[in-house]
Scaffold this active site. Structure first.
Site, PDB file in Angstrom:
ATOM      1  N   CYS A   2       0.840  -1.185   0.000  1.00 22.72           N
ATOM      2  CA  CYS A   2       0.000   0.000   0.000  1.00 22.72           C
ATOM      3  C   CYS A   2       0.879   1.240   0.000  1.00 22.72           C
ATOM      4  O   CYS A   2       2.009   1.220   0.465  1.00 22.72           O
ATOM      5  CB  CYS A   2      -0.865   0.019   1.252  1.00 22.72           C
ATOM      6  SG  CYS A   2      -1.885  -1.441   1.416  1.00 22.72           S
ATOM      7  N   ARG A  27       4.437   0.304  -6.490  1.00 21.68           N
ATOM      8  CA  ARG A  27       4.366  -0.633  -5.372  1.00 21.68           C
ATOM      9  C   ARG A  27       3.262  -1.680  -5.567  1.00 21.68           C
ATOM     10  O   ARG A  27       3.213  -2.659  -4.838  1.00 21.68           O
ATOM     11  CB  ARG A  27       4.099   0.150  -4.071  1.00 21.68           C
ATOM     12  CG  ARG A  27       5.203   1.119  -3.722  1.00 21.68           C
ATOM     13  CD  ARG A  27       4.725   2.193  -2.780  1.00 21.68           C
ATOM     14  NE  ARG A  27       4.549   1.720  -1.428  1.00 21.68           N
ATOM     15  CZ  ARG A  27       5.476   1.767  -0.485  1.00 21.68           C
ATOM     16  NH1 ARG A  27       6.652   2.265  -0.752  1.00 21.68           N
ATOM     17  NH2 ARG A  27       5.224   1.347   0.722  1.00 21.68           N
ATOM     18  N   ASN A  98      -0.785   1.147   5.920  1.00 23.92           N
ATOM     19  CA  ASN A  98       0.019   0.175   5.168  1.00 23.92           C
ATOM     20  C   ASN A  98       0.535  -0.846   6.173  1.00 23.92           C
ATOM     21  O   ASN A  98       1.060  -0.458   7.206  1.00 23.92           O
ATOM     22  CB  ASN A  98       1.185   0.927   4.503  1.00 23.92           C
ATOM     23  CG  ASN A  98       2.173  -0.004   3.841  1.00 23.92           C
ATOM     24  OD1 ASN A  98       1.875  -1.168   3.576  1.00 23.92           O
ATOM     25  ND2 ASN A  98       3.367   0.504   3.583  1.00 23.92           N
ATOM     26  N   GLY A  99       0.381  -2.132   5.884  1.00 26.42           N
ATOM     27  CA  GLY A  99       0.893  -3.143   6.816  1.00 26.42           C
ATOM     28  C   GLY A  99      -0.236  -4.001   7.345  1.00 26.42           C
ATOM     29  O   GLY A  99      -1.328  -4.048   6.777  1.00 26.42           O
ATOM     30  N   GLU A 480      23.761 -18.928   4.463  1.00 34.67           N
ATOM     31  CA  GLU A 480      23.469 -17.598   3.921  1.00 34.67           C
ATOM     32  C   GLU A 480      24.279 -16.519   4.661  1.00 34.67           C
ATOM     33  O   GLU A 480      24.803 -15.585   4.043  1.00 34.67           O
ATOM     34  CB  GLU A 480      21.954 -17.328   4.019  1.00 34.67           C
ATOM     35  CG  GLU A 480      21.479 -15.925   3.709  1.00 34.67           C
ATOM     36  CD  GLU A 480      21.783 -15.453   2.283  1.00 34.67           C
ATOM     37  OE1 GLU A 480      22.344 -16.218   1.493  1.00 34.67           O
ATOM     38  OE2 GLU A 480      21.485 -14.286   2.003  1.00 34.67           O
ATOM     39  N   HIS A 503      33.344 -33.251  12.316  1.00 37.20           N
ATOM     40  CA  HIS A 503      33.829 -34.044  11.181  1.00 37.20           C
ATOM     41  C   HIS A 503      34.806 -33.257  10.318  1.00 37.20           C
ATOM     42  O   HIS A 503      34.965 -33.553   9.136  1.00 37.20           O
ATOM     43  CB  HIS A 503      32.635 -34.526  10.352  1.00 37.20           C
ATOM     44  CG  HIS A 503      31.704 -35.372  11.152  1.00 37.20           C
ATOM     45  ND1 HIS A 503      31.979 -36.675  11.485  1.00 37.20           N
ATOM     46  CD2 HIS A 503      30.520 -35.060  11.755  1.00 37.20           C
ATOM     47  CE1 HIS A 503      30.989 -37.152  12.236  1.00 37.20           C
ATOM     48  NE2 HIS A 503      30.102 -36.179  12.408  1.00 37.20           N
ATOM     49  N   LYS A 609      24.796  -8.445 -10.291  1.00 37.72           N
ATOM     50  CA  LYS A 609      23.455  -8.672  -9.742  1.00 37.72           C
ATOM     51  C   LYS A 609      22.735  -9.766 -10.509  1.00 37.72           C
ATOM     52  O   LYS A 609      21.975 -10.528  -9.955  1.00 37.72           O
ATOM     53  CB  LYS A 609      22.671  -7.358  -9.798  1.00 37.72           C
ATOM     54  CG  LYS A 609      21.317  -7.421  -9.125  1.00 37.72           C
ATOM     55  CD  LYS A 609      21.438  -7.549  -7.614  1.00 37.72           C
ATOM     56  CE  LYS A 609      20.126  -7.776  -6.924  1.00 37.72           C
ATOM     57  NZ  LYS A 609      20.322  -8.452  -5.620  1.00 37.72           N
TER      58      LYS A 609
HETATM   59  C1  F6R Z   1      24.105 -13.437  -2.950  1.00 45.35           C
HETATM   60  C2  F6R Z   1      23.460 -13.288  -4.239  1.00 45.35           C
HETATM   61  C3  F6R Z   1      23.653 -14.373  -5.244  1.00 45.35           C
HETATM   62  C4  F6R Z   1      22.320 -14.661  -5.947  1.00 45.35           C
HETATM   63  C5  F6R Z   1      22.525 -15.657  -7.078  1.00 45.35           C
HETATM   64  C6  F6R Z   1      21.229 -16.018  -7.741  1.00 45.35           C
HETATM   65  O1  F6R Z   1      23.845 -12.346  -2.138  1.00 45.35           O
HETATM   66  O2  F6R Z   1      22.802 -12.323  -4.497  1.00 45.35           O
HETATM   67  O3  F6R Z   1      24.163 -15.527  -4.659  1.00 45.35           O
HETATM   68  O4  F6R Z   1      21.424 -15.145  -5.004  1.00 45.35           O
HETATM   69  O5  F6R Z   1      23.415 -15.111  -8.029  1.00 45.35           O
HETATM   70  O6  F6R Z   1      20.646 -14.899  -8.313  1.00 45.35           O
HETATM   71  P1  F6R Z   1      19.118 -14.897  -8.705  1.00 45.35           P
HETATM   72  O7  F6R Z   1      18.343 -15.018  -7.458  1.00 45.35           O
HETATM   73  O8  F6R Z   1      18.908 -13.588  -9.410  1.00 45.35           O
HETATM   74  O9  F6R Z   1      18.903 -16.075  -9.604  1.00 45.35           O
END
Ligand code: F6R
Length: 614
Positions: A2, A27, A98-99, A480, A503, A609
């Site tokens: 929202c 959004r 919102n929420g 992670e 191990h 990215k």
């Molecule tokens: C770690 C990271 C990468 C992505 C990976 C997969 O922070 O961003 O390990 O998770 O490259 O990317 P997607 O999710 O775009 O397939």
């Protein structure tokens, strides 16, 4: 999500409210509305569908008020009808929200008994009635809002205007973002700086728990305890672009902080908040009952989301799950049986290995479901069905909010599978859904540990290696956490299942090696004794001089009294949702370590990215 705007102006505000709402269209929403004061009386115009429907209504029935609030609604409690559209109002107050108000059911019941009449199915309307009740007791609008905020549980942002009050607007933030905009002789509230960009670039972001009393002359901000506080006014760059960093130094920080909001938003897409059942927004081209085996593949962080999902699918739906790193899946010649299900998880929807695995699964006659954040991506387009994560654009290279939104979607899918396969009862489903609904609030609590984590991060800067340990669904969170740390701080880190410590990795432990242990106290009966086993692993680390950072809950903190342990305590919560919440401290730890080391947090070296090569 929202969108909220509010204006105290010098001329009619309805048109400006709609202009600001248009900037929040990105959004996502399914109805919209505004309320202004017409000669002191609260007057609303609301419409189902897109903003042009609201504009058409305003043309037919114009508003001339100089103070007003506006809203784009993404339906959570109740369908996207005009009746459920915001603002919600009584004769005394109008509110946009919102929420999620978690305790709306109890509040609605209580208010109903006192004679309140509800015109919608929303959780928001209880807020309008609570304020009205307080005002009827003789409280001023400001005191009535203060009393109301104390009664609300959840993660949310709110904006109010009041009948007969031409110079008062109140905004409140708890979990979901809200900004105050400073104009000359005019003041604004908005979900983000982007909404307010046409009016002002001077913005103060409310902090969690803050509420703001806005008048033509300025704003008084109070914190959660009612104390007056100052929040820095910053110059926003939002006018030139549609994504900005808000008041954060990096996109990654902004995206970490957005999680209560975007996870709430994603959950709202998959859950019917009124019945507390999972309601998938997609038509599945298969029946869960006919699936014999599920294969999950993804890369990096998305793979870890899949690893958590393996535990959920197996536990809730008794489906055998195979999980692979996408680059391995297609080459390992796994026998696939026609008519089974393959799930692919990807933020970008363009990751080459994941896409190649998807094509391989299709060739082998699997049903292909993808969990993606970019709706028009290649993976989305080539899938039989797409379960979207509604994280919004993720700009920081290190994935944060996309991960927790992937978890939210995967958990809902696992619950849907469990229900359809007759493993989960109605009561089981409701318990799980309730736990999910509470997640954004727990995430906000996790974010409040940031100062402690920042101090802790400074002690990691001279380490060469860090070990992360966890069991069950905390094991993927450990993986992670290690990935986040290495990719942005360039400190070597490894994640291990805590049981594996003996191990091999135990050979590395000495006083220079911090060990981050992710260990909520696991309450599930089938996992009795698991926490104690993790405590034994901690003893083994302590005996070798290792420094332990334990992330746990109050019960875990009481039980794990191992020397040289620094404890980060998160709220008590259902075991199922811990991966979503425990992701936050490990993200913050990596982030602040990287900031202290002055690395390029948003664009770490060598990383992209979207990884479109195999
Ligand atoms: C770690 C990271 C990468 C992505 C990976 C997969 O922070 O961003 O390990 O998770 O490259 O990317 P997607 O999710 O775009 O397939």
């Amino acid at each position: 999500m929202c969108g909220i705007v509010g204006i105290i102006g010098r001329k009619a505000v309805a048109g400006h409210l709609v202009d600001a709402l248009k900037r929040l269209e990105y959004r996502g929403y399914d109805s919209a509305g505004v309320a202004t004061l017409e000669k002191g009386t609260l007057t609303r115009r609301r419409a189902e569908g897109k903003l042009r429907a609201l504009e058409a209504k305003l043309e037919r029935e114009p508003l001339s008020g100089q103070i007003g609030i506006g809203h784009t609604r993404w339906a959570t409690h109740g369908r996207p009808t005009e009746r459920n559209a915001h603002p919600h109002a009584t004769e005394k107050v109008a509110v946009v929200h919102n929420g999620i108000i978690e305790n709306f059911r109890e509040l609605r019941e209580k208010l109903g008994k006192n004679g309140a009449k509800f015109g919608s199915e929303t959780d928001t309307e209880v807020v309008a009635h609570l304020v009205t009740d307080e005002m009827k007791k003789g409280k001023s609008p400001i005191d009535a809002v203060a009393a109301t905020l104390k009664q609300l549980r959840g993660a949310f942002a709110l904006a109010f205007i009041f009948a007969g009050e031409e110079d008062l607007m109140i905004g409140a933030r708890k979990g979901s973002p809200l900004a105050v905009g400073y104009g000359s002789g005019e003041m604004y509230l908005g979900s983000d700086a982007i909404a307010l960009a046409p009016f002002t670039d001077l913005i103060a972001y409310l902090e969690d728990g803050d509420w703001a009393i806005v008048t033509h002359a300025g704003v008084e901000i109070r914190d959660v305890n009612g104390h007056k506080v100052e929040r820095p006014i910053i110059k926003s760059s939002a006018s030139s672009q549609m994504v900005d960093k808000g008041n954060h130094k990096h996109f990654m920080a902004k995206e970490i902080h957005e999680q209560p909001e975007v996870v709430g938003h994603t959950l709202a897409h998959y859950i019917d908040m009124t019945t507390e059942r999972v309601q998938l927004p997609i038509d599945l081209p298969f029946d869960w009952k006919n699936i014999k085996r599920l294969s999950i593949s993804a890369c990096g962080t998305a793979f870890y989301a899949g690893l958590v999902a393996k535990y959920w699918f197996e536990r809730f739906s008794h489906l055998p799950v195979e999980i692979d790193i996408a680059s391995e899946f297609r080459y390992r010649e796994a026998p696939l049986f026609a008519g089974d299900l393959a799930i692919f998880i990807s933020q970008s929807g363009e990751t080459a290995d994941t896409l190649a695995s998807l094509r391989y699964a299709k060739e082998n006659k699997q049903h292909v479901l993808s969990v993606v954040n970019v709706p028009m991506s290649t993976i989305a387009r080539e899938s039989d069905v797409v379960a979207p994560t509604l994280a919004g654009p993720e700009i920081g290279v290190a994935s944060t909010k996309a991960f927790t939104c992937q978890l939210a979607v995967l958990c809902c899918l696992a619950v849907a599978a469990g229900r359809s396969r007759g493993v989960l009862s109605d009561q089981d489903e409701q318990n799980l859904v309730r736990a999910l609904i509470e997640t954004p609030r727990h995430m906000a609590a996790a974010l409040s540990l940031e100062p402690q984590i920042e101090a802790l991060a400074r002690t990691l800067t001279n380490c060469h290696d860090v070990l992360y340990l966890g069991r069950g669904t905390s094991y993927p969170v450990a993986l992670e956490g290690a990935l986040k740390l290495k990719e942005i701080s360039y400190i070597h880190a490894e994640g291990y299942a805590a049981g594996e410590l003996k191990h091999g990795p135990i050979a590395l432990i000495d006083e220079t090696m911090p060990v981050v242990v992710i260990a909520p106290y696991d309450k599930s009966p089938r996992r009795e004794g698991v926490f104690e086993k993790t405590v034994s692993n901690m003893q083994e680390v302590a005996a070798r001089g290792g420094r332990i950072i334990l992330i746990t809950d109050p019960k875990g903190a009481r039980e794990a009294t191992v020397e040289s342990t620094l404890v980060l305590t998160l709220p008590d919560m259902a075991t199922t949702v811990t991966p979503l919440v425990y992701a936050i401290p490990v993200q913050l730890l990596a982030y602040h370590t990287a900031v202290a080391l002055n690395t390029d947090v948003d664009q770490p070296r060598n990383l992209a990215k979207s990884v479109t090569v195999e």
